[in-house]
Design a protein around this motif. Structure first.
Motif, PDB file in Angstrom:
ATOM      1  N   ASP A   1      45.746  67.790  15.464  1.00  0.00           N
ATOM      2  CA  ASP A   1      45.998  66.586  16.078  1.00  0.00           C
ATOM      3  C   ASP A   1      44.857  66.225  17.486  1.00  0.00           C
ATOM      4  OD1 ASP A   1      47.163  65.471  14.107  1.00  0.00           O
ATOM      5  OD2 ASP A   1      49.160  65.745  15.492  1.00  0.00           O
ATOM      6  N   LYS A   2      43.840  67.234  17.466  1.00  0.00           N
ATOM      7  CA  LYS A   2      42.773  66.994  18.558  1.00  0.00           C
ATOM      8  C   LYS A   2      41.384  66.452  18.131  1.00  0.00           C
ATOM      9  CE  LYS A   2      44.459  70.853  21.560  1.00  0.00           C
ATOM     10  NZ  LYS A   2      44.374  72.429  21.396  1.00  0.00           N
ATOM     11  N   THR A   3      40.960  66.038  19.085  1.00  0.00           N
ATOM     12  CA  THR A   3      39.516  65.211  19.096  1.00  0.00           C
ATOM     13  C   THR A   3      38.459  66.279  19.456  1.00  0.00           C
ATOM     14  OG1 THR A   3      40.766  62.997  19.383  1.00  0.00           O
ATOM     15  CG2 THR A   3      37.906  63.333  19.861  1.00  0.00           C
ATOM     16  N   TYR A   4      37.348  66.374  18.594  1.00  0.00           N
ATOM     17  CA  TYR A   4      36.483  67.297  19.156  1.00  0.00           C
ATOM     18  C   TYR A   4      35.262  66.351  19.128  1.00  0.00           C
ATOM     19  CZ  TYR A   4      39.528  70.944  18.080  1.00  0.00           C
ATOM     20  OH  TYR A   4      40.654  71.896  18.162  1.00  0.00           O
ATOM     21  N   ILE A   5      34.074  66.822  20.093  1.00  0.00           N
ATOM     22  CA  ILE A   5      32.906  65.938  20.053  1.00  0.00           C
ATOM     23  C   ILE A   5      31.642  67.063  20.143  1.00  0.00           C
ATOM     24  CG2 ILE A   5      33.961  64.071  21.348  1.00  0.00           C
ATOM     25  CD1 ILE A   5      32.379  64.937  23.736  1.00  0.00           C
ATOM     26  N   GLY A   6      30.512  66.550  19.771  1.00  0.00           N
ATOM     27  CA  GLY A   6      29.225  67.370  19.763  1.00  0.00           C
ATOM     28  C   GLY A   6      29.111  68.668  19.084  1.00  0.00           C
ATOM     29  N   GLU A   7      28.899  69.688  19.045  1.00  0.00           N
ATOM     30  CA  GLU A   7      28.775  70.689  18.186  1.00  0.00           C
ATOM     31  C   GLU A   7      30.214  70.996  17.686  1.00  0.00           C
ATOM     32  OE1 GLU A   7      26.106  71.649  16.875  1.00  0.00           O
ATOM     33  OE2 GLU A   7      24.522  70.921  18.311  1.00  0.00           O
ATOM     34  N   GLN A   8      31.233  71.038  18.261  1.00  0.00           N
ATOM     35  CA  GLN A   8      32.405  71.357  17.869  1.00  0.00           C
ATOM     36  C   GLN A   8      32.875  70.484  16.623  1.00  0.00           C
ATOM     37  OE1 GLN A   8      34.765  71.492  21.554  1.00  0.00           O
ATOM     38  NE2 GLN A   8      35.002  73.608  21.234  1.00  0.00           N
ATOM     39  N   ALA A   9      32.558  69.205  16.818  1.00  0.00           N
ATOM     40  CA  ALA A   9      32.908  68.199  15.882  1.00  0.00           C
ATOM     41  C   ALA A   9      32.480  68.670  14.556  1.00  0.00           C
ATOM     42  CB  ALA A   9      32.381  66.861  16.392  1.00  0.00           C
ATOM     43  N   TYR A  10      30.781  69.039  14.904  1.00  0.00           N
ATOM     44  CA  TYR A  10      30.300  69.410  13.628  1.00  0.00           C
ATOM     45  C   TYR A  10      30.792  70.574  12.883  1.00  0.00           C
ATOM     46  CZ  TYR A  10      25.804  66.724  14.114  1.00  0.00           C
ATOM     47  OH  TYR A  10      24.588  65.546  14.039  1.00  0.00           O
ATOM     48  N   ASP A  11      31.101  71.645  13.703  1.00  0.00           N
ATOM     49  CA  ASP A  11      31.580  72.718  13.190  1.00  0.00           C
ATOM     50  C   ASP A  11      32.782  72.520  12.375  1.00  0.00           C
ATOM     51  OD1 ASP A  11      29.569  74.001  14.591  1.00  0.00           O
ATOM     52  OD2 ASP A  11      30.663  74.729  16.136  1.00  0.00           O
TER      53      ASP A  11
END
Ligand SMILES: Nc1ncnc2c1ncn2[C@@H]1O[C@H](COP(=O)(O)OP(=O)(O)OP(=O)(O)O)[C@@H](O)[C@H]1O
Ligand SMILES: [Mg+2]
Length: 413
Positions: A46-56
């Motif tokens: 239930d967390k939001t990730y952005i940037g490279e972490q979102a891609y990963d």
């Protein structure tokens, strides 16, 4: 005083800080100077990730919601499109707000102070040929930045910001054509630097068009990848009729993929499948939608595009869908697919010169920036067309953010 600039890009964003002459970009994403404009909500934690972490997280197959290129929704009805995240629905503008809130809070952590004043970049036109939609787009972005707690927001055009960044190193009077080719838009400015005060650019003209790397990805995806998923299939009983193409248009547009993740689309595919000559292609499209892997296909198209910078052929490799599912694309096909967009970009560069009341031989320098200038074919066209000027390469990822921060200093912001 140090001023701050935010380049919220369609594909990548960055934040820079400047004291007027020097500028530096903040590291917002694992030590990188820019951060991909991506969002992933992970259903497991239930967390939001952005940037490279979102891609990963998305590429590793985590369950969740992935979005990219949300800047393109500004000024359009897609801004209010609602994305289902577990039991809640969020408008795309809320997603932009969540993304920028994380970007700004990381910048604040890096600076060790809250951000109250921010110069935000904008393309010359968010939306082509629609001043009202364009105004709405800027106001939506202003509201979003206010909502995340930034009190004072000023806008500056992205190509002018790029020019200001170049101006720092100008030593003599110079007429400069700036060409900034991003993922969503291509933006142009003609500016004059005076020898005595090079940091203050005299802006002579601006123009811009909603063509960029995303349109190139779309053209390649539609032409080369989507036929593998039933695009252009014809109905057996009415051969003149093709399967509705808007599904494939959406599947090839970074900011519209989410519109496909809807039960109604799967129902439509189930209906269409038995009626066409190659039902297995439509069924492949259905399983792509069910497994929410459309972004993966477009990413593979983008990777293939970038690989053309150094090679004469490249492959869209889709074996993560089925073994040996791939398309080889030769240089000739690639150039054919992108030629009309490259020509539109060059025509707009000439337009900027015409609007400035100048001729191309009067331009001393062409300053090129933006990730899509990595396309060798486009770069060659710029060099061929502006052969009387020197071509200077800006830092593709950071020149706009740096120039926005420099502008902030100039206006005492
Ligand atoms: N080597 C390369 N060859 C071709 N295209 C590339 C290359 N490197 C990056 N790109 C493309 O550049 C685009 C990203 O550029 P950039 O980061 O300047 O865009 P942006 O600033 O986020 O977008 P915009 O300014 O339009 O809002 C993407 O479409 C990406 O695929
Ligand atoms: Mg940009």
């Amino acid at each position: 005083m140090k001023s701050l600039g935010l380049d919220f890009g369609t594909a990548n964003s960055s934040v820079a800080v400047s004291d007027g002459l020097q500028s530096r970009v903040l590291e917002l994403d694992q030590g990188n100077s820019s951060i991909p404009s991506t969002f992933f909500f992970d259903f497991d934690d239930d967390k939001t990730y952005i940037g490279e972490q979102a891609y990963d997280r998305y590429y590793l197959g985590d369950k969740g919601r992935f979005l990219r290129s949300f800047k393109s929704a500004l000024g359009t009805s897609t801004l209010d499109h609602e994305v289902q995240i577990k039991r809640n629905r969020y408008a795309v503008k809320d997603i932009i707000e969540q993304y920028l809130a994380i970007v700004v809070s990381r910048a604040e952590q890096s600076l060790q102070r809250p951000i109250e004043n921010l110069v935000v970049g904008r393309p010359v036109h968010f939306v082509d040929h629609d001043p009202e939609a364009d105004r709405r787009a800027q106001e939506s972005l202003r509201q979003i930045v206010h909502n995340i707690g930034v009190k004072n927001v000023e806008f500056q055009l992205e190509p002018i910001a790029a020019a200001l960044n170049y101006g720092v190193s100008v030593k003599a009077e110079e007429l400069v054509l700036v060409i900034d080719i991003g993922a969503g838009t291509s933006d142009f400015s003609v500016v004059r630097f005076a020898a005595t005060n090079a940091v203050n650019a005299d802006v002579i003209s601006n123009c811009g068009v909603h063509v960029g790397g995303n349109d190139i990805d779309k053209a390649i995806a539609l032409n080369q990848a989507m036929p593998l998923f039933g695009y252009k299939q014809r109905f057996k009983r009415r051969e003149q009729l093709e399967v509705p193409n808007h599904y494939y248009q959406n599947a090839s547009s970074w900011h519209k993929i989410d519109l496909l993740y809807d039960r109604k689309v799967l129902n439509a595919m189930d209906e269409i499948s038995p009626q066409v000559f190659n039902p297995e292609l439509i069924d492949r499209f259905s399983s792509l939608l069910k497994s929410r892997q459309v972004h993966n296909v477009l990413s593979e198209v983008e990777r293939m595009k970038k690989a053309f910078s150094g090679h004469s052929s490249s492959t869209i490799d889709l074996d993560f869908i089925e073994p040996k599912l791939r398309v080889d694309v030769c240089e000739q096909t690639f150039h054919q697919l992108i030629d009309c967009m490259c020509d539109e970009i060059i025509a707009n560069a000439y337009q900027a010169i015409t609007l400035a009341g100048l001729s191309k031989t009067q331009i001393d320098t062409v300053y090129v920036t933006g990730g899509s200038m990595g396309i060798k074919h486009l770069h060659n066209k710029v060099v061929e067309n502006f052969d009387t000027a020197q071509i200077i390469e800006g830092d593709r990822a950071t020149s706009v953010a740096r120039g926005l921060a420099i502008h902030g200093h100039q206006i005492g912001f």
